[in-house]
Design an enzyme around this catalytic site. Sequence first.
Site, mmCIF file in Angstrom:
data_model
loop_
_atom_site.group_PDB
_atom_site.id
_atom_site.type_symbol
_atom_site.label_atom_id
_atom_site.label_comp_id
_atom_site.label_asym_id
_atom_site.label_seq_id
_atom_site.Cartn_x
_atom_site.Cartn_y
_atom_site.Cartn_z
ATOM 1 N N GLU A 177 -1.091 -1.056 -5.175
ATOM 2 C CA GLU A 177 -2.291 -0.309 -5.519
ATOM 3 C C GLU A 177 -1.991 0.771 -6.542
ATOM 4 O OE1 GLU A 177 -5.972 1.073 -2.917
ATOM 5 O OE2 GLU A 177 -4.215 2.308 -2.500
ATOM 6 N N ASP A 192 -2.738 0.573 6.873
ATOM 7 C CA ASP A 192 -1.937 0.432 5.652
ATOM 8 C C ASP A 192 -1.480 -1.019 5.456
ATOM 9 O OD1 ASP A 192 -1.388 3.528 5.044
ATOM 10 O OD2 ASP A 192 -1.110 3.163 7.184
ATOM 11 N N ASP A 245 0.884 -1.164 0.000
ATOM 12 C CA ASP A 245 0.000 0.000 0.000
ATOM 13 C C ASP A 245 0.923 1.216 0.000
ATOM 14 O OD1 ASP A 245 -2.337 1.568 0.143
ATOM 15 O OD2 ASP A 245 -2.176 1.673 2.326
#
Length: 169
Positions: A67, A140, A7
């Site tokens: 991501e 996260d 992330d």
Amino acid sequence: MRILGIDPGIATIGFGLVESERAQVHMVTYGAITTPAGLPLSRRLFQIDRDMEELIGKLRPDVISIEELFFNTNITTGIAVAHGRGVILCAAERCGIPLHEYTPSQVKQAVVGYGKAEKRQVMQMVKMILKLKAVPRPDDAADALALAICHARSATSLLRQNPEAKQTI
């Protein structure tokens, strides 16, 4: 297959490593890389690069799932995250690890079954899928595990295994 979910960020970069075999996914480890707020951007990016290379060397993933950027309302934060994400992409390339990118909607679809799921639903499903006692913290890290689960499910898709297959809706 060892999948390292990332992330991306600038202050906090979540990571989660899972092992996937067929439809089974098991959590290996998770956590976060952080950079101090007082450092200049260039120093923070340098630290992220070094920490990512060290993490990749230590965890030895077969693949990285990261991501894709999604700009919501704060473009300034989005630009800083983009800088951090770029450094992470370069570190993965330098280490020779294949990289797969997923949108937030793709992650939600793979983990919850609904592309517009709420964050808390994703967190609870990560806990359930990986058979954890609690939702991983920080958020996260839980997001990074969701990215790893997303790739595990995508990689075992029949469509991926058979490129000749045609998708029908």
